[in-house]
Design a protein around this motif. Sequence first.
Motif, mmCIF file in Angstrom:
data_model
loop_
_atom_site.group_PDB
_atom_site.id
_atom_site.type_symbol
_atom_site.label_atom_id
_atom_site.label_comp_id
_atom_site.label_asym_id
_atom_site.label_seq_id
_atom_site.Cartn_x
_atom_site.Cartn_y
_atom_site.Cartn_z
ATOM 1 N N ASP A 1 35.621 55.438 42.957
ATOM 2 C CA ASP A 1 35.405 55.581 41.512
ATOM 3 C C ASP A 1 36.708 55.391 40.735
ATOM 4 O O ASP A 1 36.714 54.744 39.667
ATOM 5 C CB ASP A 1 34.820 56.962 41.209
ATOM 6 C CG ASP A 1 33.361 57.076 41.610
ATOM 7 O OD1 ASP A 1 32.580 56.167 41.290
ATOM 8 O OD2 ASP A 1 33.003 58.073 42.258
ATOM 9 N N ASN B 1 37.330 52.544 37.928
ATOM 10 C CA ASN B 1 37.767 52.921 36.582
ATOM 11 C C ASN B 1 38.985 52.122 36.145
ATOM 12 O O ASN B 1 39.108 51.743 34.974
ATOM 13 C CB ASN B 1 38.101 54.411 36.527
ATOM 14 C CG ASN B 1 36.865 55.287 36.595
ATOM 15 O OD1 ASN B 1 35.762 54.841 36.319
ATOM 16 N ND2 ASN B 1 37.063 56.545 36.978
ATOM 17 N N LEU C 1 37.914 47.819 36.332
ATOM 18 C CA LEU C 1 36.796 47.285 35.553
ATOM 19 C C LEU C 1 37.207 46.747 34.177
ATOM 20 O O LEU C 1 36.726 45.674 33.761
ATOM 21 C CB LEU C 1 35.716 48.368 35.404
ATOM 22 C CG LEU C 1 34.290 47.861 35.160
ATOM 23 C CD1 LEU C 1 33.797 47.022 36.325
ATOM 24 C CD2 LEU C 1 33.353 49.057 34.952
ATOM 25 N N ARG D 1 24.650 54.008 41.875
ATOM 26 C CA ARG D 1 25.201 54.444 40.591
ATOM 27 C C ARG D 1 26.289 53.492 40.112
ATOM 28 O O ARG D 1 26.316 53.096 38.931
ATOM 29 C CB ARG D 1 25.743 55.874 40.737
ATOM 30 C CG ARG D 1 26.593 56.353 39.565
ATOM 31 C CD ARG D 1 27.050 57.793 39.762
ATOM 32 N NE ARG D 1 27.773 58.016 40.997
ATOM 33 C CZ ARG D 1 29.054 57.729 41.185
ATOM 34 N NH1 ARG D 1 29.752 57.152 40.204
ATOM 35 N NH2 ARG D 1 29.640 58.007 42.328
ATOM 36 N N ARG D 2 27.175 53.117 41.006
ATOM 37 C CA ARG D 2 28.277 52.218 40.635
ATOM 38 C C ARG D 2 27.771 50.829 40.285
ATOM 39 O O ARG D 2 28.302 50.163 39.396
ATOM 40 C CB ARG D 2 29.285 52.153 41.787
ATOM 41 C CG ARG D 2 30.015 53.465 42.018
ATOM 42 C CD ARG D 2 30.675 53.533 43.372
ATOM 43 N NE ARG D 2 31.329 54.828 43.603
ATOM 44 C CZ ARG D 2 31.534 55.356 44.799
ATOM 45 N NH1 ARG D 2 31.132 54.714 45.895
ATOM 46 N NH2 ARG D 2 32.124 56.535 44.913
ATOM 47 N N ASP E 1 24.919 50.082 38.894
ATOM 48 C CA ASP E 1 24.361 50.136 37.538
ATOM 49 C C ASP E 1 25.466 50.006 36.500
ATOM 50 O O ASP E 1 25.303 49.313 35.475
ATOM 51 C CB ASP E 1 23.606 51.452 37.332
ATOM 52 C CG ASP E 1 22.255 51.476 38.029
ATOM 53 O OD1 ASP E 1 21.753 50.387 38.380
ATOM 54 O OD2 ASP E 1 21.711 52.587 38.233
ATOM 55 N N ARG E 2 26.571 50.654 36.756
ATOM 56 C CA ARG E 2 27.693 50.582 35.808
ATOM 57 C C ARG E 2 28.241 49.158 35.729
ATOM 58 O O ARG E 2 28.523 48.650 34.625
ATOM 59 C CB ARG E 2 28.788 51.546 36.250
ATOM 60 C CG ARG E 2 29.974 51.588 35.299
ATOM 61 C CD ARG E 2 31.046 52.529 35.787
ATOM 62 N NE ARG E 2 32.200 52.489 34.911
ATOM 63 C CZ ARG E 2 33.376 53.030 35.200
ATOM 64 N NH1 ARG E 2 33.529 53.681 36.342
ATOM 65 N NH2 ARG E 2 34.389 52.937 34.352
ATOM 66 N N ALA E 3 28.402 48.515 36.891
ATOM 67 C CA ALA E 3 28.909 47.140 36.904
ATOM 68 C C ALA E 3 27.932 46.191 36.210
ATOM 69 O O ALA E 3 28.347 45.291 35.455
ATOM 70 C CB ALA E 3 29.147 46.690 38.345
ATOM 71 N N LYS E 4 26.637 46.402 36.436
ATOM 72 C CA LYS E 4 25.623 45.535 35.824
ATOM 73 C C LYS E 4 25.652 45.642 34.313
ATOM 74 O O LYS E 4 25.488 44.639 33.595
ATOM 75 C CB LYS E 4 24.246 45.913 36.368
ATOM 76 C CG LYS E 4 23.128 44.969 35.924
ATOM 77 C CD LYS E 4 21.811 45.344 36.578
ATOM 78 C CE LYS E 4 20.704 44.395 36.169
ATOM 79 N NZ LYS E 4 19.409 44.743 36.813
ATOM 80 N N GLU E 5 25.853 46.844 33.801
ATOM 81 C CA GLU E 5 25.936 47.038 32.358
ATOM 82 C C GLU E 5 27.086 46.236 31.746
ATOM 83 O O GLU E 5 27.013 45.822 30.582
ATOM 84 C CB GLU E 5 26.110 48.520 32.035
ATOM 85 C CG GLU E 5 24.870 49.367 32.295
ATOM 86 C CD GLU E 5 25.121 50.851 32.067
ATOM 87 O OE1 GLU E 5 26.273 51.200 31.694
ATOM 88 O OE2 GLU E 5 24.191 51.650 32.261
ATOM 89 N N ALA E 6 28.139 46.029 32.548
ATOM 90 C CA ALA E 6 29.290 45.259 32.079
ATOM 91 C C ALA E 6 29.147 43.769 32.382
ATOM 92 O O ALA E 6 30.074 42.995 32.130
ATOM 93 C CB ALA E 6 30.568 45.799 32.715
ATOM 94 N N TYR F 1 27.790 43.696 41.718
ATOM 95 C CA TYR F 1 28.303 44.703 42.650
ATOM 96 C C TYR F 1 27.685 44.435 44.012
ATOM 97 O O TYR F 1 26.459 44.312 44.142
ATOM 98 C CB TYR F 1 27.937 46.111 42.173
ATOM 99 C CG TYR F 1 28.792 47.211 42.777
ATOM 100 C CD1 TYR F 1 29.994 47.577 42.188
ATOM 101 C CD2 TYR F 1 28.391 47.874 43.933
ATOM 102 C CE1 TYR F 1 30.783 48.590 42.729
ATOM 103 C CE2 TYR F 1 29.176 48.882 44.479
ATOM 104 C CZ TYR F 1 30.366 49.238 43.870
ATOM 105 O OH TYR F 1 31.149 50.231 44.412
#
Length: 303
Positions: free
Chosen positions: A74, A78, A81, A103-104, A106-111, A115
């Motif tokens: 993580d 952080n 990214l 979880r990670r 989803d965060r990458a996809k939003e950006a 992943y």
Amino acid sequence: MKIGMIGLGKMGANMSRRLMNDGHEVVGFDLDEKAVQELESDGADGATALDVLVGQLDPPRVCWMMVPAGEAVDATINEVLPHLNAGDILVDGGNSNYKDTLRRADRAKEAGMHYVDVGTSGGVWGLKEGYSMMVGGPDEAINHLRPAFETLAPGPDKGWGHMGAVGSGHFVKMVHNGIEYGVMQAYAEGFDILQAKEEFDLDLKDVAETWRFGSVIRSWLLDLTARALDDDPDLPDIAPWVDDSGEGRWTVKEAIDLDVPAPVITDALISRLDSRAENSYTHKLLAAMRNQFGGHDVKASDE
């Protein structure tokens, strides 16, 4: 292709070297500057920070993380990214829990980034023998990374596979390690029985060598067991303390959640926990095997 390798420990550094040996370019980063310098001496480009590493890559940028599971992953995400763009690829090649991977991702996809999770097996022998890689992630990213997978694997068409959607690679690797616990436990207990039969004065190294060829229980793990027994089968310098890095626990928990009985894997995990409170040859040999295939530290007998 050009890859940014983040984490140059036992796995990351040797994976980088295997990639470079096949003509790929690597930009390496590690918190330990000496590790970066050593990889530079082998032909890699070094980076003093993650933004510097990203700046040396070509779109779509590939940042391949080989850092310890948990907070380190993580923290790395952080930091890296903000320097990546849509279409870039983040790869987690460590032993992350697949739930963290989801979880990670989803965060990458939003950006707008891909992943990819790569459950990696091969330990300290991967540089020479190749790595087994269980890959999860979107087809587009996997196809882009295919040349790297084909280089890192034992062969272009063997030893690696696209397991499915993101998270599936780490899930399969988790179960792989659970199975590993059970197989190692069976070997260690069997050799403990052999050692205990004092009237036959069995040569355990000879037994292992005999089983290595033609036997139904022959395996690479048995090869490594024979190697561990070669110096001194009594393992006088190894304490019977067997560590666990998490995947066995996760496998047992998942089996419970899925109502799947897994008594062998569960018992092997309990045995590792039990090793920290008793003195037995079984646990000495388990510790020796972990050292042989993964370079994992062992505790000295006087600790």
